[in-house]
Write a protein that holds these residues in place. Sequence first.
Motif, PDB file in Angstrom:
ATOM      1  N   GLU A 136       0.844  -1.192   0.000  1.00  0.00           N
ATOM      2  CA  GLU A 136       0.000   0.000   0.000  1.00  0.00           C
ATOM      3  C   GLU A 136       0.877   1.240   0.000  1.00  0.00           C
ATOM      4  O   GLU A 136       1.837   1.350   0.771  1.00  0.00           O
ATOM      5  N   ARG A 137       0.529   2.185  -0.858  1.00  0.00           N
ATOM      6  CA  ARG A 137       1.300   3.416  -0.951  1.00  0.00           C
ATOM      7  C   ARG A 137       0.593   4.580  -0.250  1.00  0.00           C
ATOM      8  O   ARG A 137       1.173   5.287   0.536  1.00  0.00           O
ATOM      9  N   ARG A 138      -0.681   4.802  -0.577  1.00  0.00           N
ATOM     10  CA  ARG A 138      -1.397   5.881   0.086  1.00  0.00           C
ATOM     11  C   ARG A 138      -2.872   5.771  -0.236  1.00  0.00           C
ATOM     12  O   ARG A 138      -3.295   5.037  -1.135  1.00  0.00           O
ATOM     13  N   SER A 139      -3.706   6.528   0.487  1.00  0.00           N
ATOM     14  CA  SER A 139      -5.135   6.614   0.212  1.00  0.00           C
ATOM     15  C   SER A 139      -5.390   7.835  -0.653  1.00  0.00           C
ATOM     16  O   SER A 139      -5.118   8.960  -0.239  1.00  0.00           O
ATOM     17  N   PRO A 140      -5.879   7.647  -1.866  1.00  0.00           N
ATOM     18  CA  PRO A 140      -6.094   8.774  -2.779  1.00  0.00           C
ATOM     19  C   PRO A 140      -7.440   9.434  -2.527  1.00  0.00           C
ATOM     20  O   PRO A 140      -8.204   9.030  -1.651  1.00  0.00           O
ATOM     21  N   LYS A 147      -7.616   2.891  -1.948  1.00  0.00           N
ATOM     22  CA  LYS A 147      -6.181   2.787  -1.673  1.00  0.00           C
ATOM     23  C   LYS A 147      -5.407   2.518  -2.964  1.00  0.00           C
ATOM     24  O   LYS A 147      -5.856   1.774  -3.830  1.00  0.00           O
ATOM     25  N   LEU A 148      -4.233   3.123  -3.048  1.00  0.00           N
ATOM     26  CA  LEU A 148      -3.280   2.828  -4.116  1.00  0.00           C
ATOM     27  C   LEU A 148      -2.258   1.835  -3.597  1.00  0.00           C
ATOM     28  O   LEU A 148      -1.723   2.014  -2.495  1.00  0.00           O
ATOM     29  N   GLY A 149      -1.996   0.806  -4.372  1.00  0.00           N
ATOM     30  CA  GLY A 149      -0.977  -0.169  -4.015  1.00  0.00           C
ATOM     31  C   GLY A 149      -0.093  -0.474  -5.205  1.00  0.00           C
ATOM     32  O   GLY A 149      -0.381  -0.058  -6.342  1.00  0.00           O
ATOM     33  N   VAL A 150       0.987  -1.189  -4.958  1.00  0.00           N
ATOM     34  CA  VAL A 150       1.937  -1.535  -6.014  1.00  0.00           C
ATOM     35  C   VAL A 150       2.302  -3.007  -5.901  1.00  0.00           C
ATOM     36  O   VAL A 150       2.523  -3.510  -4.791  1.00  0.00           O
ATOM     37  N   VAL A 151       2.351  -3.709  -7.036  1.00  0.00           N
ATOM     38  CA  VAL A 151       2.819  -5.090  -7.063  1.00  0.00           C
ATOM     39  C   VAL A 151       3.989  -5.187  -8.035  1.00  0.00           C
ATOM     40  O   VAL A 151       4.060  -4.448  -9.018  1.00  0.00           O
ATOM     41  N   ASP A 152       4.897  -6.105  -7.757  1.00  0.00           N
ATOM     42  CA  ASP A 152       6.061  -6.248  -8.636  1.00  0.00           C
ATOM     43  C   ASP A 152       6.050  -7.567  -9.395  1.00  0.00           C
ATOM     44  O   ASP A 152       7.087  -8.045  -9.847  1.00  0.00           O
ATOM     45  N   THR A 153       4.874  -8.141  -9.559  1.00  0.00           N
ATOM     46  CA  THR A 153       4.700  -9.284 -10.450  1.00  0.00           C
ATOM     47  C   THR A 153       3.282  -9.259 -10.998  1.00  0.00           C
ATOM     48  O   THR A 153       2.319  -8.992 -10.259  1.00  0.00           O
ATOM     49  N   VAL A 154       3.138  -9.489 -12.283  1.00  0.00           N
ATOM     50  CA  VAL A 154       1.829  -9.480 -12.920  1.00  0.00           C
ATOM     51  C   VAL A 154       0.952 -10.588 -12.360  1.00  0.00           C
ATOM     52  O   VAL A 154      -0.270 -10.452 -12.259  1.00  0.00           O
ATOM     53  N   GLU A 155       1.573 -11.695 -11.956  1.00  0.00           N
ATOM     54  CA  GLU A 155       0.803 -12.841 -11.485  1.00  0.00           C
ATOM     55  C   GLU A 155       0.101 -12.575 -10.165  1.00  0.00           C
ATOM     56  O   GLU A 155      -0.764 -13.350  -9.759  1.00  0.00           O
ATOM     57  N   ALA A 156       0.441 -11.468  -9.479  1.00  0.00           N
ATOM     58  CA  ALA A 156      -0.248 -11.121  -8.236  1.00  0.00           C
ATOM     59  C   ALA A 156      -1.601 -10.467  -8.494  1.00  0.00           C
ATOM     60  O   ALA A 156      -2.361 -10.243  -7.550  1.00  0.00           O
ATOM     61  N   ILE A 157      -1.903 -10.164  -9.757  1.00  0.00           N
ATOM     62  CA  ILE A 157      -3.135  -9.460 -10.106  1.00  0.00           C
ATOM     63  C   ILE A 157      -4.156 -10.457 -10.639  1.00  0.00           C
ATOM     64  O   ILE A 157      -3.834 -11.314 -11.469  1.00  0.00           O
ATOM     65  N   ASP A 158      -5.389 -10.349 -10.174  1.00  0.00           N
ATOM     66  CA  ASP A 158      -6.455 -11.228 -10.654  1.00  0.00           C
ATOM     67  C   ASP A 158      -6.688 -10.984 -12.147  1.00  0.00           C
ATOM     68  O   ASP A 158      -6.951  -9.842 -12.554  1.00  0.00           O
ATOM     69  N   ASP A 166     -11.102   0.050  -4.316  1.00  0.00           N
ATOM     70  CA  ASP A 166     -12.080   0.723  -3.471  1.00  0.00           C
ATOM     71  C   ASP A 166     -12.104   0.079  -2.090  1.00  0.00           C
ATOM     72  O   ASP A 166     -11.302  -0.826  -1.795  1.00  0.00           O
ATOM     73  N   ASP A 167     -13.021   0.531  -1.249  1.00  0.00           N
ATOM     74  CA  ASP A 167     -13.031   0.054   0.125  1.00  0.00           C
ATOM     75  C   ASP A 167     -13.437  -1.405   0.243  1.00  0.00           C
ATOM     76  O   ASP A 167     -13.257  -2.018   1.296  1.00  0.00           O
ATOM     77  N   SER A 168     -13.961  -1.993  -0.836  1.00  0.00           N
ATOM     78  CA  SER A 168     -14.286  -3.422  -0.846  1.00  0.00           C
ATOM     79  C   SER A 168     -13.181  -4.264  -1.468  1.00  0.00           C
ATOM     80  O   SER A 168     -13.326  -5.486  -1.595  1.00  0.00           O
ATOM     81  N   GLY A 169     -12.098  -3.626  -1.872  1.00  0.00           N
ATOM     82  CA  GLY A 169     -10.975  -4.344  -2.468  1.00  0.00           C
ATOM     83  C   GLY A 169     -11.095  -4.561  -3.957  1.00  0.00           C
ATOM     84  O   GLY A 169     -10.247  -5.224  -4.552  1.00  0.00           O
ATOM     85  N   THR A 177     -11.791  11.440 -12.846  1.00  0.00           N
ATOM     86  CA  THR A 177     -11.290  11.464 -11.467  1.00  0.00           C
ATOM     87  C   THR A 177     -10.264  10.372 -11.236  1.00  0.00           C
ATOM     88  O   THR A 177      -9.202  10.603 -10.638  1.00  0.00           O
ATOM     89  N   ILE A 178     -10.550   9.166 -11.735  1.00  0.00           N
ATOM     90  CA  ILE A 178      -9.637   8.044 -11.504  1.00  0.00           C
ATOM     91  C   ILE A 178      -8.330   8.253 -12.259  1.00  0.00           C
ATOM     92  O   ILE A 178      -7.247   7.970 -11.731  1.00  0.00           O
ATOM     93  N   ARG A 179      -8.407   8.762 -13.473  1.00  0.00           N
ATOM     94  CA  ARG A 179      -7.162   9.027 -14.197  1.00  0.00           C
ATOM     95  C   ARG A 179      -6.309  10.043 -13.452  1.00  0.00           C
ATOM     96  O   ARG A 179      -5.078   9.915 -13.399  1.00  0.00           O
ATOM     97  N   ALA A 180      -6.939  11.047 -12.874  1.00  0.00           N
ATOM     98  CA  ALA A 180      -6.178  12.047 -12.120  1.00  0.00           C
ATOM     99  C   ALA A 180      -5.505  11.414 -10.911  1.00  0.00           C
ATOM    100  O   ALA A 180      -4.343  11.721 -10.599  1.00  0.00           O
ATOM    101  N   VAL A 181      -6.198  10.502 -10.241  1.00  0.00           N
ATOM    102  CA  VAL A 181      -5.619   9.806  -9.088  1.00  0.00           C
ATOM    103  C   VAL A 181      -4.441   8.936  -9.533  1.00  0.00           C
ATOM    104  O   VAL A 181      -3.386   8.911  -8.892  1.00  0.00           O
ATOM    105  N   LEU A 182      -4.624   8.236 -10.655  1.00  0.00           N
ATOM    106  CA  LEU A 182      -3.552   7.371 -11.146  1.00  0.00           C
ATOM    107  C   LEU A 182      -2.346   8.187 -11.598  1.00  0.00           C
ATOM    108  O   LEU A 182      -1.191   7.786 -11.363  1.00  0.00           O
ATOM    109  N   ALA A 183      -2.586   9.321 -12.249  1.00  0.00           N
ATOM    110  CA  ALA A 183      -1.475  10.171 -12.683  1.00  0.00           C
ATOM    111  C   ALA A 183      -0.672  10.654 -11.481  1.00  0.00           C
ATOM    112  O   ALA A 183       0.571  10.652 -11.506  1.00  0.00           O
TER     113      ALA A 183
END
Length: 400
Positions: free
Chosen positions: A6-10, A17-28, A72-75, A138-144
């Motif tokens: 987890e990096r921060r709450s946007p 929440k914004l998070g970061v993964v370092d492998t593609v296989e961690a993503i559904d 989102d808050d439900s993951g 809004t989401i693009r602004a958060v991602l940027a």
Amino acid sequence: MASETERRSPNGGPGWKLGVVDTVEAIDPVAWNALTGGHHPFLRHEFLVALERHGAVGPDVGWVPQFILLRDDSGHLRGAVPAWLKGHSRGEFVFDFAWAEAHERHGLAYYPKLVVSIPWTPATGPRLLVAPGDDAGTIRAVLAEGVRDLTRQLGLSSAHCLFACEPDLEALGNGQFLRRRDFHYFWHNDHYQDFEAFLTALTSRKRKKIRQERRYVREQGIDVRMQTGHELCNTELDLIHAHYANAFRRKTNLPVLSAGFFREIAHTMGEQLLIAVCRHDREIVAAAIMFRGSDTLFGRYWGSSGNYPALHFEACYYQGIDYCIRHGLQRFEPGVQGEHKIARGFLPTRTTSAHWLVSPAFQRAVADYLQREGDLIDTQFEHLRAESPFRVDPTPTAGP
């Protein structure tokens, strides 16, 4: 590290929440593919995970996944950015070597840097991915902002978003990213009924040249057929890969995609893997490897076992144009470079990348450089557009 950091709450929503993964296989895979609807083959989970499994990305090759995920808050996954930690500038097709040298001259490290793109792939497409039905702006602004935050937190010199679409560029621009202008050669479908209708739109000299090149291929007894990955067996795929790899080695380049990679994507996304297979006496002597999106065909690789006059044009260009017309695709991106493509119906079309340098001094210097470079690009663009082979120019000048 397969877990999500987890990096921060946007400001995208309460509890997001914004998070970061370092492998593609961690993503559904289902959640990831829902962000693009499968419209863009290089953004499919199947494509990205195959790159990772077969060594085309990772620490050993200098493309380390740093995928930014917005939940989102439900993951549930609401947005994402395919970002990579880069220790070099190879495989990007947007050249910043001079910027790296300038950093070095001033005693600063340019690498590693953060790159938002598709590895080894100069194809246009979305880079700030948003779930359908959400507030995209809004989401693009958060991602940027998430891209900039990650760049700072990792202590990197810069962040770069390559071959992006206009909505992404707007969001990044509000986050102080600089635009870099360029152009590639694209074919655009002007509602052609068939290949002959396309030829009719050209000047007589260009039309005659294309017909002559196609006749050369037939006279050599070469049969060229578009086939999907599902229609090819492993033996055929391995031979096609051998032609691709040999083409790279002849130019002293590294063929980063393995035979196993092509076998895997032929199985997992074979309907979007298209290959113009060239056979002589039933033997595969050449192939042009392409990928299909919802409205665009992307040409990627070519290889052959020998010198066959005009076969490259037939397999890499004319087969793709014919396929787009027959299947109603609107655009054909055959790959970078090559003014010779203009005579065959591929006109200069603008592409844009976005760049942010952490150092204010270098940001100002690069802004000045990009303005001067952009003026030269515009002049060259207009000069090349004037060489259009069409009797009436039917195509847009801007990319997606």
